[in-house]
Design an enzyme around this catalytic site. Structure first.
Site, PDB file in Angstrom:
ATOM      1  N   ASN A   7      37.510  56.766  55.246  1.00  0.00           N
ATOM      2  CA  ASN A   7      37.732  56.385  56.643  1.00  0.00           C
ATOM      3  C   ASN A   7      36.492  56.780  57.442  1.00  0.00           C
ATOM      4  OD1 ASN A   7      38.604  56.018  59.262  1.00  0.00           O
ATOM      5  ND2 ASN A   7      40.128  57.671  59.217  1.00  0.00           N
ATOM      6  N   LYS A   9      35.732  56.097  60.429  1.00  0.00           N
ATOM      7  CA  LYS A   9      36.016  56.301  61.864  1.00  0.00           C
ATOM      8  C   LYS A   9      34.969  55.575  62.707  1.00  0.00           C
ATOM      9  CE  LYS A   9      38.411  60.492  60.661  1.00  0.00           C
ATOM     10  NZ  LYS A   9      38.917  61.786  61.036  1.00  0.00           N
ATOM     11  N   HIS A  96      47.088  56.546  62.342  1.00  0.00           N
ATOM     12  CA  HIS A  96      46.232  57.729  62.169  1.00  0.00           C
ATOM     13  C   HIS A  96      46.450  58.674  63.359  1.00  0.00           C
ATOM     14  CE1 HIS A  96      42.708  60.273  61.896  1.00  0.00           C
ATOM     15  NE2 HIS A  96      42.590  59.878  60.638  1.00  0.00           N
ATOM     16  N   GLU A  98      44.515  60.277  65.116  1.00  0.00           N
ATOM     17  CA  GLU A  98      43.604  60.067  66.255  1.00  0.00           C
ATOM     18  C   GLU A  98      44.084  58.902  67.117  1.00  0.00           C
ATOM     19  OE1 GLU A  98      40.042  59.924  63.895  1.00  0.00           O
ATOM     20  OE2 GLU A  98      40.247  62.058  63.492  1.00  0.00           O
ATOM     21  N   GLU A 168      48.468  63.592  56.399  1.00  0.00           N
ATOM     22  CA  GLU A 168      47.289  64.235  56.997  1.00  0.00           C
ATOM     23  C   GLU A 168      47.738  65.254  58.040  1.00  0.00           C
ATOM     24  OE1 GLU A 168      43.592  61.548  56.570  1.00  0.00           O
ATOM     25  OE2 GLU A 168      44.597  61.018  58.418  1.00  0.00           O
ATOM     26  N   GLY A 174      39.180  66.985  60.232  1.00  0.00           N
ATOM     27  CA  GLY A 174      37.879  67.203  60.861  1.00  0.00           C
ATOM     28  C   GLY A 174      37.655  68.637  61.290  1.00  0.00           C
ATOM     29  N   SER A 211      39.980  67.215  55.832  1.00  0.00           N
ATOM     30  CA  SER A 211      38.890  68.076  55.347  1.00  0.00           C
ATOM     31  C   SER A 211      38.807  68.137  53.825  1.00  0.00           C
ATOM     32  CB  SER A 211      39.009  69.482  55.933  1.00  0.00           C
ATOM     33  OG  SER A 211      38.916  69.429  57.346  1.00  0.00           O
TER      34      SER A 211
HETATM   35  P1  PGA Z   1      38.404  64.439  57.577  1.00  0.00           P
HETATM   36  O1  PGA Z   1      39.255  63.194  58.138  1.00  0.00           O
HETATM   37  O2  PGA Z   1      38.284  64.241  56.081  1.00  0.00           O
HETATM   38  O3  PGA Z   1      37.078  64.347  58.273  1.00  0.00           O
HETATM   39  O4  PGA Z   1      39.164  65.674  57.922  1.00  0.00           O
HETATM   40  C1  PGA Z   1      40.334  62.666  57.410  1.00  0.00           C
HETATM   41  C2  PGA Z   1      40.963  61.568  58.208  1.00  0.00           C
HETATM   42  O5  PGA Z   1      41.075  61.698  59.427  1.00  0.00           O
HETATM   43  O6  PGA Z   1      41.361  60.530  57.654  1.00  0.00           O
END
Ligand code: PGA
Length: 251
Positions: A7, A9, A96, A98, A168, A174, A211
């Site tokens: 992903n 983003k 997601h 976010e 997640e 992140g 992460s």
């Molecule tokens: P990250 O993001 O691996 O940077 O923690 C995962 C995600 O949001 O899909």
């Protein structure tokens, strides 16, 4: 089925995106991939060039990071599932955290999007996961199941067969803080059990995200109910992403 999704983003210029994809595609030999289904989710602007680039390498599928639930209409700034289908996109990440946090997407809206994606033969990668306060208060298992139950409500067993779930935990996205292998396994097994109880099948791929990177992936991928990863930060580095594919293949 083992699946690894990158992903990206809101990262990479079109040029950087295609160069990252080229790197991944060149390094991703049949030997590296094995039985892993590899998916990249670039920003919307890069979807068509990515699909075109991957005509040479059909081993890699392309996913959008979001879509609207209607086929067309006056929804400025949005992309419809029909447009994605017509652009030969294979899948779409939905719900997601976010999107939920910054764009106020609700469980009910995610459910509409899941249905719309399936109607257009896109594989929905449905994201769920608890916030830190829910983990601390001990309600995280049921709270996450509620998100998933609503997202999948009214689906037929055939529809469900095409769904991919991504667990997640919001506190791990992140942040550099990863769920422990036991925490991931506990949630994945719980969701699988609930899916079975509710829909009669728990055979959906359930990916872990938050992460996840080469230094911590082995123990997470080794968990019996973890079928792969949804990778943010580490998917922007071709070598790390490839290492994760290899680790998943060997898990
Ligand atoms: P990250 O993001 O691996 O940077 O923690 C995962 C995600 O949001 O899909």
């Amino acid at each position: 089925m083992k699946i690894l999704v990158g992903n990206w983003k809101m990262n990479t210029t079109p040029e950087e995106g295609i160069s990252l994809l080229e790197k991944i595609s060149n390094l991703l030999t049949n030997e590296v991939v094995g039985d892993v289904r590899v998916v990249v989710a670039p920003p919307s602007l890069h979807l068509i060039p990515s699909v075109e680039k991957l005509w040479e390498n059909p081993e890699i599928a392309v996913a959008a990071q979001n879509c609207h639930h209607k086929d067309s209409g006056a929804f400025t700034g949005e992309i419809s599932p029909e447009m994605l289908l017509n652009s030969e996109v294979d899948a779409v990440i939905l719900g997601h955290s976010e999107r939920r946090e910054y764009f106020k997407e609700t469980d009910d809206l995610v459910a509409l999007k899941v249905k719309a994606a399936l109607k257009h033969h896109l594989i929905p990668i449905v994201c769920v996961g608890e916030k830190l306060e829910q983990r601390k208060s001990g309600t995280f298992l049921n709270d996450t199941w509620t998100q998933l139950k609503i997202a999948l409500s009214d689906l037929s067993p055939e529809g469900l067969a095409d769904v991919v779930v991504a667990y997640e935990p919001v506190w791990a996205i992140g942040t550099g803080e990863v769920a422990s292998p036991d925490q991931a396994q506990e949630m994945h097994a719980f969701l699988r059990g609930k899916l079975k109880e509710t829909f009669g099948t728990g055979e959906l791929p359930i990916l872990y995200g938050g992460s996840c990177k080469p230094s911590n992936a082995d123990d997470i991928f080794a968990q019996p109910d973890v079928d792969g990863g949804l990778i943010g930060g580490a998917s922007l580095n071709a070598d790390d992403f490839l290492l994760l594919v290899e680790k998943l293949r060997k898990s």
